[in-house]
Design an enzyme around this catalytic site. Structure first.
Site, short mmCIF file in Angstrom:
data_model
loop_
_atom_site.label_atom_id
_atom_site.label_comp_id
_atom_site.label_asym_id
_atom_site.label_seq_id
_atom_site.Cartn_x
_atom_site.Cartn_y
_atom_site.Cartn_z
N SER A 18 -70.40 -6.74 19.23
CA SER A 18 -69.36 -7.22 20.22
C SER A 18 -69.04 -6.00 21.24
O SER A 18 -68.74 -6.27 22.29
CB SER A 18 -67.92 -7.57 19.47
OG SER A 18 -67.60 -6.22 18.99
N ARG A 70 -88.41 7.47 7.59
CA ARG A 70 -87.59 7.44 8.73
C ARG A 70 -88.50 7.70 10.06
O ARG A 70 -88.23 7.10 11.35
CB ARG A 70 -86.43 8.62 8.49
CG ARG A 70 -85.33 8.32 9.41
CD ARG A 70 -84.23 9.21 8.84
NE ARG A 70 -83.45 9.19 7.61
CZ ARG A 70 -82.70 8.33 7.30
NH1 ARG A 70 -82.46 7.37 8.24
NH2 ARG A 70 -82.01 8.24 6.11
N HIS A 114 -67.86 5.29 17.80
CA HIS A 114 -67.26 5.41 16.41
C HIS A 114 -65.82 5.09 16.34
O HIS A 114 -65.18 5.67 17.05
CB HIS A 114 -67.40 7.02 16.02
CG HIS A 114 -67.27 7.38 14.66
ND1 HIS A 114 -68.13 7.09 13.57
CD2 HIS A 114 -66.02 7.72 14.12
CE1 HIS A 114 -67.35 7.12 12.40
NE2 HIS A 114 -66.32 7.73 12.60
N ASP A 150 -72.09 11.76 13.50
CA ASP A 150 -70.45 11.68 14.28
C ASP A 150 -69.92 13.08 14.57
O ASP A 150 -68.65 13.18 14.54
CB ASP A 150 -69.66 10.90 13.18
CG ASP A 150 -70.34 9.41 12.83
OD1 ASP A 150 -70.91 9.03 13.70
OD2 ASP A 150 -69.82 9.22 11.66
C1 GRF Z 1 -67.57 -0.97 15.72
O1 GRF Z 1 -66.61 -0.65 15.24
C2 GRF Z 1 -68.36 0.26 16.32
O2 GRF Z 1 -67.36 1.40 16.53
C3 GRF Z 1 -69.12 0.83 15.20
O3 GRF Z 1 -69.52 -0.52 14.57
C4 GRF Z 1 -68.78 -1.58 14.96
C5 GRF Z 1 -69.84 -2.18 15.58
O4 GRF Z 1 -69.29 -3.84 16.05
N1 GRF Z 1 -69.80 1.72 15.34
P1 GRF Z 1 -69.99 -4.43 17.09
O5 GRF Z 1 -71.44 -4.96 16.39
O6 GRF Z 1 -70.20 -3.83 18.15
O7 GRF Z 1 -69.26 -5.79 16.95
#
Ligand code: GRF
Length: 218
Positions: A18, A70, A114, A150
């Protein structure tokens, strides 16, 4: 005069995408300073990949399960980014941790969103963490990516109130609205050079206006 060249970005996702979709919508504006050259996922089944492909955006799946470690996964990512001429990497719900050399290769050119007001509540389950801590404000942060998870310098944040009766889902939904607002805006600042990393700080151009008296930094 020809318009300024747009910054070529890759959006990296693991799920529904999203936030990716919010950047896709913003990038429709003729004067948006970034163009989405690639959407890449470590999960071939990520819903966001199909959404981007349907909009005519180049997509790639690099399945992390096919790599022994990784470093080899990161090398495959790097090869895709190089092949697409990517200048700025935009993490949007990308649920893999990178090796330090990969992150260092993208210093100042990789950003993440984040779902907390960093430096509070790093890692996963941020909404549960916030409810447990009893904070009255929670939110989201756009930051440059550094090797420590983060922990990178902050570009933009938005805060939302924690309301009586909130559960992790209601809080997540309220914060997602703000994520979709600040991520395209913060990305535009970076892509246009109005926000840049200088050592361990973010430096803003003089003409960046930050509204006063609101809960939001953008
Ligand atoms: C969001 O809450 C973002 O902050 C976190 O993961 C989630 C991803 O959601 N890092 P989307 O896939 O962008 O809907």
């Amino acid at each position: 005069m020809s318009p300024a060249a747009k910054t070529r970005i890759a959006i990296l996702i693991s799920g529904r995408g999203s936030n990716m979709a919010s950047v896709m919508a913003a990038a429709q504006a003729p004067d948006y300073p970034a163009e989405i050259a690639l959407v890449l996922s470590n999960r071939p089944e990520a819903g966001g990949l199909a959404h981007a492909a349907a909009a005519g955006i180049e997509t790639r799946a690099v399945d992390h399960k096919r790599f022994r470690d990784r470093a080899s996964f990161d090398a495959a990512l790097q090869a895709e980014l190089d092949a697409a001429g990517i200048e700025l990497v935009v993490l949007a719900g990308f649920m893999r941790i990178f090796s330090a050399p990969f992150v260092e290769a993208w210093t100042g050119r990789m950003i993440n969103i984040h779902p907390s007001l960093l430096p509070l509540f790093r890692g996963v389950h941020t909404h549960e963490q916030a409810l447990r801590a009893g904070v009255r404000l929670h939110g989201c942060t756009v930051h440059f990516v550094v090797p420590e998870l983060d922990a990178g310098p902050i570009i933009a944040q938005a805060a939302v109130p924690v309301l009586p009766g909130d559960d992790p889902d209601s809080l997540a939904a309220r914060i997602l609205v703000q994520e979709h607002r600040i991520y395209p805006a913060a990305l535009a600042l970076v892509a246009s050079g109005h926000a840049r990393l200088d050592g361990d700080r973010v430096v803003f151009a003089d003409d960046v206006r930050v509204p006063e008296g609101s809960l939001h930094s953008l």
